[in-house]
Scaffold this active site. Structure first.
Site, short mmCIF file in Angstrom:
data_model
loop_
_atom_site.label_atom_id
_atom_site.label_comp_id
_atom_site.label_asym_id
_atom_site.label_seq_id
_atom_site.Cartn_x
_atom_site.Cartn_y
_atom_site.Cartn_z
CB ALA B 123 13.70 -0.16 19.84
CD GLU B 363 7.95 -10.86 21.96
OE1 GLU B 363 6.90 -10.35 21.61
OE2 GLU B 363 8.19 -11.22 23.12
#
Lengths: 260, 383
Positions: B123, B363
């Site tokens: 996270a 990502e």
């Protein structure tokens, strides 16, 4: 609980083609797999082991390449595999096969349970399982769809019938053949696959088992395949019409005149 | 193309392929529709032993590296990019513990993650901190034996379903990027709750949720590495995990290509299979070549990671960027081959387009990947 699972390597396809000239199976290009029904036997053995502990062993009789079936069983979690491989075993029918397998089981010695698939997908005879139990003189239940209860010396199972099922109690050691309703086979694990790759496969031949040469291989097989052929397709047929009583009368007349 | 896999890699490929075809493909459309978390498949992957591939053997893993993780992710993504990302995102949440965890932390958390008994999540992202991770607002204040976390994370893959979270929070706001720290937070810790679960365009089998920290007390032993290491943890984790996202993109592209070729052979127009038309053939040739080029780049980056090469930021960014751009292009072309049918939900191909899109975004967006690549090259050439 020590469990022996008898498996067979079969061609993958369910539509095996037959060479019309030699009447033998065309095996070229067909992948060899574990008989699908035997996968349920393997799964049930693994579940019983997870519950009760003990050892699981698979046995197969076949050519050297049947070792792949044993390695696959080990990749699923089976502890040990034995391959019965000898030219003397070639051409065995269900009698000779079950005699040979029972000889290997006698050599293994102590066991609590033998599991087989209900039949092989290539031969479809469903005779080898019952044959083994007869040669070993132990009780058998075929078409088992559920093991309701398993204790040290007794087992209660459900046997699939055409309509419904029977509940049967049998003393152990015993032999069960299983149907696909019994479980859902697992996939292999990576650890299992790694273990299978390096596992030592025990191979036994005729001289390890010391069997009666008159009861093994082709000469020990009472079944002789004389001819394999595709039966001609049925043609025609007749549909009767009219009131139900008229149809019944017509049918009776036809049966009297046409049927032999 | 033959990538000269060793026996383990061949086994991983075979096993993941089996899972994909026998377990994932039959249910992919159902999960895409319901957006339920695919626990039944997670269990299959766990039983197969694939969660622990890159985790050291001492902690219950297999120690067979990131290339194997990529192979497994790629194979499963061929059948469903959404289910595969549940698997890959757990790896993403596990990497920080593998890379920066101390002995106690590794012993406590890794075995359950290696066995797949629990899944993990990472996270970083917040509503105001996406590509600009330095804008993180979640705080962690040390109070006695605990750190007290306050703030909101969002777009967290596996959020709500994972048991183990690595959370980046600011321990010192004045230090900017150097004021961030990484914490292992367990589901159920007081003050840790979940907010909105997103309704997504693609990868709908995976969960994407808000994490809410309200005076969440995290034991001080759960600090990863040292205070101020949060950004290093994040960057190093992404360097490791990007080949996995890239592999997901390769798998989605490969899956779409296979479906398109199969369809082109079956679909007849003007009296023949459309695969016999040069226009379709050239599309197939381009798609296949680009997928292969992506794969080669991904495997090369993963092999660098496994070889222990320190700076893999550029290569792993290249793999992620190229493979995901390829996935987007190839899935769109695959849908084009399906024609009007491809636009309908009755056919599986439109899902591949939706699943592919995210690989260009998460990502690190592909724009950020380009920044990483360019800066690294400029730095290299200045030496």
């Amino acid at each position: 609980m020590n469990i022996i699972v008898c498996i067979k390597q079969v061609p993958e396809t369910t539509e095996v083609r037959i060479n019309p000239e030699t009447n033998t199976l065309i095996r070229e290009g067909v992948k060899a797999i574990i008989n699908p029904f035997d996968m349920y036997a393997i799964e049930e053995a693994l579940r019983l082991k997870e519950k009760f502990g003990g050892k699981t062993t698979v046995i197969t009789m076949g050519p050297p390449q049947a070792e792949a079936a044993i390695r696959e069983a080990i990749s699923l979690g089976i502890d040990e595999g034995i391959l019965l491989c000898d030219r003397a075993f070639a051409g065995s029918d269900t009698w000779a096969t079950s005699y040979t397998l029972s000889g290997a089981i006698k050599k293994i010695g102590a066991f609590d349970l033998i599991l087989c698939g209900k039949q092989a997908s290539d031969g479809d005879t469903a005779q080898v399982g019952p044959g083994i139990s007869t040669h070993l003189d132990i009780p058998q239940v075929t078409y088992v769809k559920k093991i309701e209860e398993a204790k040290e010396k007794i087992m209660r199972v459900e046997r699939l019938m055409e309509e419904g099922y029977e509940i049967i109690e049998i003393p152990l050691p015993a032999l069960l053949t299983v149907v696909k309703e019994i479980n859902e086979p697992r996939l292999p694990s990576l650890r299992g696959m790694m273990r299978a790759k390096s596992a030592q496969i025990i191979t036994w031949g005729q001289k390890d088992l010391n069997l009666d040469p008159q009861q093994i291989g082709l000469c020990g097989s009472p079944t002789q395949v004389v001819k394999i052929f595709t039966p001609p397709q049925r043609t025609g047929g007749q549909i009767l019409t009219g009131e139900i009583t008229e149809i019944a009368d017509q049918l009776v007349d036809l049966l009297k005149s046409e049927a032999h | 193309m033959d990538y000269l896999f060793n026996d383990e890699q061949k086994m991983v490929k075979e096993l993941a392929h089996k899972i994909a075809e026998e377990k994932i493909r039959p249910v992919a459309a159902i999960y895409d529709q319901t957006q339920d978390y695919p626990w039944e498949i997670i269990k299959v992957i766990a039983d197969a032993g694939l969660f622990g591939l890159f985790i050291p053997e001492d902690y219950g893993g297999m120690s067979v590296g990131v290339l194997n993780l990529c192979i497994a992710t790629e194979e499963m993504s061929r059948a469903c990019g959404g289910i595969a990302v549940c698997y890959a995102a757990s790896a993403l949440g596990t990497f920080p513990i593998v890379l920066f965890g101390n002995e106690e932390q590794k012993k406590k958390y890794l075995p359950d993650l290696a066995s797949g008994k629990k899944v993990a999540a990472f996270a970083v992202t917040e509503p105001e901190a996406g590509s600009d991770a330095s804008a993180i607002k979640t705080t962690a204040k040390k109070e006695g034996e605990h750190y007290v976390l306050n703030g909101l994370k969002h777009f967290i893959t596996n959020g709500g379903d994972a048991e183990t979270y690595v959370v980046i929070a600011m321990t010192d706001k004045n230090k900017g990027a150097r004021g961030a720290s990484a914490f292992i937070v367990e589901k159920g810790m007081p003050g840790f709750t979940f907010g909105k679960k997103e309704d997504k365009f693609g990868i709908r089998a995976s969960s994407t949720s808000e994490l809410i920290f309200t005076d969440c007390k995290v034991p001080k032993e759960n600090l990863l590495s040292r205070e101020g290491m949060g950004f290093i943890v994040t960057m190093k984790t992404f360097d490791m995990s990007r080949p996995g996202v890239a592999a997901q993109a390769v798998g989605i592209a490969q899956g779409a290509l296979e479906l398109a070729v199969k369809y082109a052979k079956e679909r007849h127009q003007f009296g023949k299979a459309i695969s016999s038309f040069q226009g379709i053939q050239w599309m197939i040739a381009d798609m296949a070549t680009e997928v292969e080029a992506s794969r080669a780049l991904v495997y090369a980056a993963a092999r660098m990671v496994d070889a222990g090469i320190k700076d893999v930021g550029k290569e792993s960014a290249m793999a992620k960027m190229y493979a995901s751009d390829t996935a987007m292009k190839v899935t769109v072309d695959a849908l084009q081959i399906f024609g009007g049918y491809g636009y309908m939900k009755d056919y599986p191909i439109e899902k591949y387009v939706r699943d592919a899109k995210i690989t260009q975004i998460y990502e690190g967006t592909n724009q950020i990947q380009r920044n990483i690549i360019a800066l690294e090259i400029i730095k290299e050439l200045a030496k």
